[in-house]
Enzyme design. Structure first.
Site, mmCIF file in Angstrom:
data_model
loop_
_atom_site.group_PDB
_atom_site.id
_atom_site.type_symbol
_atom_site.label_atom_id
_atom_site.label_comp_id
_atom_site.label_asym_id
_atom_site.label_seq_id
_atom_site.Cartn_x
_atom_site.Cartn_y
_atom_site.Cartn_z
ATOM 1 N N ARG A 1 0.538 -1.242 -0.184
ATOM 2 C CA ARG A 1 0.028 0.225 0.001
ATOM 3 C C ARG A 1 1.088 1.071 -0.349
ATOM 4 N NH1 ARG A 1 -1.967 2.145 4.740
ATOM 5 N NH2 ARG A 1 -2.281 0.462 5.325
ATOM 6 N N LYS B 1 -9.031 5.597 -19.629
ATOM 7 C CA LYS B 1 -9.835 6.315 -20.639
ATOM 8 C C LYS B 1 -7.876 6.229 -21.853
ATOM 9 C CE LYS B 1 -14.020 7.178 -19.212
ATOM 10 N NZ LYS B 1 -13.183 7.721 -17.752
ATOM 11 N N ASP C 1 -8.557 18.350 -15.173
ATOM 12 C CA ASP C 1 -7.866 16.773 -15.409
ATOM 13 C C ASP C 1 -8.228 17.464 -16.520
ATOM 14 O OD1 ASP C 1 -9.726 14.676 -15.969
ATOM 15 O OD2 ASP C 1 -11.059 14.677 -14.808
ATOM 16 N N TYR D 1 -16.735 17.000 -15.258
ATOM 17 C CA TYR D 1 -17.182 15.610 -15.413
ATOM 18 C C TYR D 1 -18.007 15.184 -14.307
ATOM 19 C CZ TYR D 1 -16.973 10.482 -15.129
ATOM 20 O OH TYR D 1 -17.498 9.480 -14.428
HETATM 21 C C1 LIG Z 1 -12.465 14.143 -17.762
HETATM 22 C C2 LIG Z 1 -13.127 12.403 -16.702
HETATM 23 N N1 LIG Z 1 -11.988 12.831 -15.279
HETATM 24 C C3 LIG Z 1 -12.624 11.719 -14.401
HETATM 25 C C4 LIG Z 1 -13.133 10.626 -14.899
HETATM 26 C C5 LIG Z 1 -13.813 9.533 -14.047
HETATM 27 O O1 LIG Z 1 -12.983 8.771 -13.813
HETATM 28 P P1 LIG Z 1 -12.568 6.328 -13.826
HETATM 29 O O2 LIG Z 1 -14.355 6.615 -14.683
HETATM 30 O O3 LIG Z 1 -11.685 5.881 -14.200
HETATM 31 O O4 LIG Z 1 -13.274 6.281 -12.181
HETATM 32 C C6 LIG Z 1 -13.938 10.359 -16.374
HETATM 33 C C7 LIG Z 1 -15.521 9.325 -16.527
HETATM 34 O O5 LIG Z 1 -15.505 8.651 -17.548
HETATM 35 C C8 LIG Z 1 -14.029 11.257 -17.122
HETATM 36 O O6 LIG Z 1 -14.385 11.283 -17.748
#
Ligand SMILES: Cc1ncc(COP(=O)(O)O)c(C=O)c1O
Length: 390
Positions: free
Chosen positions: A58, A207, A182, A110
């Site tokens: 961890r 992604k 992000d 998001y």
């Molecule tokens: C721009 C963006 N940030 C964060 C996330 C969250 O990621 P995760 O689904 O891997 O938890 C997503 C998921 O679709 C996303 O499109």
């Protein structure tokens, strides 16, 4: 914690070379051509008096460390962190805050981040003001004495609005605020926010970084040692780490990032152009289109326009027709994979957002989002054309 990658001999190489030669590509013990998977939860302590690099997974694991150093190198940071999902990485970053703090967040963030800020963080007495981050005046007006963080996403999801990263970070630094971005849609191949003053870069590595719709993962990168230590503590204490096999899978996917992003983008540009003159399409959102209001800013801070094209087909009825008739893309919640993925934000990623708020943010009932995969673009267009027509 990740090594200091600015000192790495790999730091001066071109991006494509860094993707393949990132420091851990050859196992020093055996010469193996990929990072070994250290499937171990704990490590024998050879001497109780002398600290070892690894003692408990961890805290740290050599396979995870390789990935964490890899993403730090690609983003131009010094410390990387791997988490169980994008949301785990985002949550960890917000765990740097304390009760009573205030966040300013881009309004078309998001959906999961919106839910985190609007439900869980509020229970911890951390409030958020959502603003149109493309408008610096709105950002300034939201500033309060207890503001600690400015949270950005550019291009935004799903309407692909562009925020001027350098302008926001310059203002935020003067106010002593932490900036978090992000970078999921762009990846470090197209956009490296640390170069524009961002403090913490986050990814849903589920992604484009993973790229094959077969791993759920999140990554965070910082360039500052103090921040790195704080995030390391959060990662260790929350324990929301990425498992070693997924670390390995992610590294395997990342090696082809540049090649995939280049191919995705060529097709996405073609698709956006074609959609722009389609009789059944009202509006197309893509930063590479000449009429995109943020194009000039985007070109200053990014090397490309990415693979995501959103478009409005006018009504829920037609959107459902398209989703029902397409044959090439997955109809799914996600993006950024070798296969095309078509999603419907109103009922998928943004379903939790009240309808009025959603409409205010341009996420209409007719809006669909196409993540262009690596299939032949003529086939993608032909398929979409038959799905759009009655
Ligand atoms: C721009 C963006 N940030 C964060 C996330 C969250 O990621 P995760 O689904 O891997 O938890 C997503 C998921 O679709 C996303 O499109």
């Amino acid at each position: 914690m990740a090594g200091n990658n600015n000192k790495s001999p790999h730091a001066n190489r071109q991006f494509a070379t860094k993707l393949i030669h990132f420091g851990a590509e050859i196992d020093p013990r055996t010469g193996a051509s990929s990072v070994p998977i250290y499937q171990a939860s704990t490590f024998h302590q050879f001497s109780l008096d002398e600290p070892q690099e690894y003692n408990y997974s961890r805290w740290g694991n050599p396979t995870r460390q390789a990935l964490e150093d890899y993403i730090a190198l690609l983003e131009g940071g010094t410390h990387g962190f791997a988490f169980a999902s994008g949301m785990a990485a985002i949550s960890a970053a917000f765990m740097l805050l304390s009760a009573g703090d205030h966040v300013i967040c881009t309004e078309d963030v998001y959906g999961g981040t919106y839910r985190l800020l609007n439900s869980i963080m509020t229970r911890m007495n951390i409030e958020t003001t959502f603003v149109d981050m493309t408008d610096l005046d709105q950002l300034k007006a939201a500033h309060k004495p207890n503001t600690k963080v400015v949270y950005l996403e550019t291009p935004s999801n799903p309407t692909l609005k562009i925020t001027n990263i350098a302008q926001v970070t310059a203002w935020a630094k003067k106010q002593g605020l932490l900036t978090i971005l992000d970078n999921t849609f762009m990846t470090p191949y197209h956009q490296r926010p640390i170069e524009f003053g961002v403090d913490i870069v986050l990814h849903s590595a589920t992604k484009f970084l993973g790229g094959h719709s077969d791993v759920t993962a999140g990554l965070a990168v910082v360039a500052d040692d103090t921040l790195g230590n704080q995030l390391m503590q959060v990662q260790n204490v929350l324990g929301t780490i990425l498992g070693v096999y997924d670390c390995w899978l992610l590294m395997r996917g990342m090696k082809t990032l540049q090649t995939r992003m280049e191919a995705h983008e060529i097709s996405a540009r073609r698709l956006a152009d074609w959609l722009s003159s389609h009789p059944f399409v009202d509006k197309v959102y893509y930063p590479g289109l000449p009429n995109h209001p943020g194009r000039e800013i985007h070109e200053k801070q990014s090397k490309g326009y990415g693979a995501v094209v959103s478009f409005d087909v006018g009504s829920e009825e037609r959107a459902k027709q398209v989703l029902g008739k397409v044959q090439i893309p997955l109809v799914a919640v996600s993006l950024g994979a070798v296969e095309s993925i078509l999603s419907y934000p109103a009922l998928m990623s943004h379903a939790a957002m009240p309808r009025e708020v959603r409409l205010e943010r341009g996420i209409t009932d007719g809006l669909v989002r196409y993540s262009v995969g690596l299939e032949n673009i003529d086939d993608i267009i032909e398929d979409l054309d038959q799905a759009l027509r009655d």
